[in-house]
Design a protein around this motif. Structure first.
Motif, PDB file in Angstrom:
ATOM      1  N   LEU A  21       0.836  -1.205   0.000  1.00 13.66           N
ATOM      2  CA  LEU A  21       0.000   0.000   0.000  1.00 13.66           C
ATOM      3  C   LEU A  21       0.866   1.249   0.000  1.00 13.66           C
ATOM      4  N   ALA A  22       1.869   1.285   0.853  1.00 16.83           N
ATOM      5  CA  ALA A  22       2.754   2.455   0.923  1.00 16.83           C
ATOM      6  C   ALA A  22       3.409   2.720  -0.426  1.00 16.83           C
ATOM      7  N   GLU A  23       3.884   1.669  -1.070  1.00 17.24           N
ATOM      8  CA  GLU A  23       4.547   1.822  -2.368  1.00 17.24           C
ATOM      9  C   GLU A  23       3.565   2.348  -3.421  1.00 17.24           C
ATOM     10  N   ARG A  24       2.384   1.781  -3.469  1.00 15.86           N
ATOM     11  CA  ARG A  24       1.396   2.188  -4.483  1.00 15.86           C
ATOM     12  C   ARG A  24       0.877   3.602  -4.248  1.00 15.86           C
ATOM     13  N   VAL A  25       0.781   4.007  -2.974  1.00 15.21           N
ATOM     14  CA  VAL A  25       0.296   5.349  -2.652  1.00 15.21           C
ATOM     15  C   VAL A  25       1.408   6.378  -2.843  1.00 15.21           C
ATOM     16  N   GLY A  26       2.649   5.947  -2.661  1.00 13.23           N
ATOM     17  CA  GLY A  26       3.776   6.855  -2.825  1.00 13.23           C
ATOM     18  C   GLY A  26       4.183   7.549  -1.539  1.00 13.23           C
ATOM     19  N   THR A  28       6.106   6.766   2.518  1.00  9.96           N
ATOM     20  CA  THR A  28       6.990   5.822   3.200  1.00  9.96           C
ATOM     21  C   THR A  28       6.170   4.919   4.118  1.00  9.96           C
ATOM     22  N   PRO A  29       6.646   3.704   4.340  1.00 10.89           N
ATOM     23  CA  PRO A  29       5.958   2.832   5.294  1.00 10.89           C
ATOM     24  C   PRO A  29       5.854   3.469   6.685  1.00 10.89           C
ATOM     25  N   ALA A  30       6.865   4.255   7.075  1.00  7.04           N
ATOM     26  CA  ALA A  30       6.823   4.920   8.386  1.00  7.04           C
ATOM     27  C   ALA A  30       5.688   5.933   8.447  1.00  7.04           C
ATOM     28  N   ASN A  31       5.511   6.720   7.385  1.00 12.20           N
ATOM     29  CA  ASN A  31       4.420   7.700   7.371  1.00 12.20           C
ATOM     30  C   ASN A  31       3.063   7.016   7.319  1.00 12.20           C
ATOM     31  N   ALA A  33       2.431   4.139   8.685  1.00 13.35           N
ATOM     32  CA  ALA A  33       2.236   3.616  10.043  1.00 13.35           C
ATOM     33  C   ALA A  33       1.719   4.714  10.972  1.00 13.35           C
ATOM     34  N   VAL A  34       2.266   5.923  10.856  1.00  9.00           N
ATOM     35  CA  VAL A  34       1.797   7.047  11.675  1.00  9.00           C
ATOM     36  C   VAL A  34       0.324   7.306  11.405  1.00  9.00           C
TER      37      VAL A  34
END
Length: 76
Positions: A21-26, A28-31, A33-34
């Motif tokens: 999801l993070a990759e497709r949305v553009g 970071t995984p950290a953002n 997660a927040v």
């Protein structure tokens, strides 16, 4: 916080890993997660739009409001 983020629910329904999801949305995984853990103070409409597009859902599927129960008050 009275705004509840239900990204986990949509991820489970779509059987999609957080990293995908993070990759497709553009973002970071950290953002991501927040945001999904309810620690974000704001979300850009462009990010919300991208989340909805990738997850094929409406903004209301990802965000909902719940009234806060004052301390010491009985719920319901």
């Amino acid at each position: 916080m009275p705004i509840i983020v239900d990204i986990d629910v949509m991820l489970a329904k779509r059987k999609m890993p957080v990293g995908v999801l993070a990759e497709r949305v553009g973002i970071t995984p950290a953002n991501l997660a927040v945001l999904k853990n309810g620690r974000a103070k704001a979300v850009r409409f462009t990010t919300l739009e991208a989340l909805c597009e990738v997850l094929e859902c409406q903004p209301g599927d990802l965000l909902r409001w719940e009234a806060e129960v004052p301390e010491g008050a009985l719920p319901g």
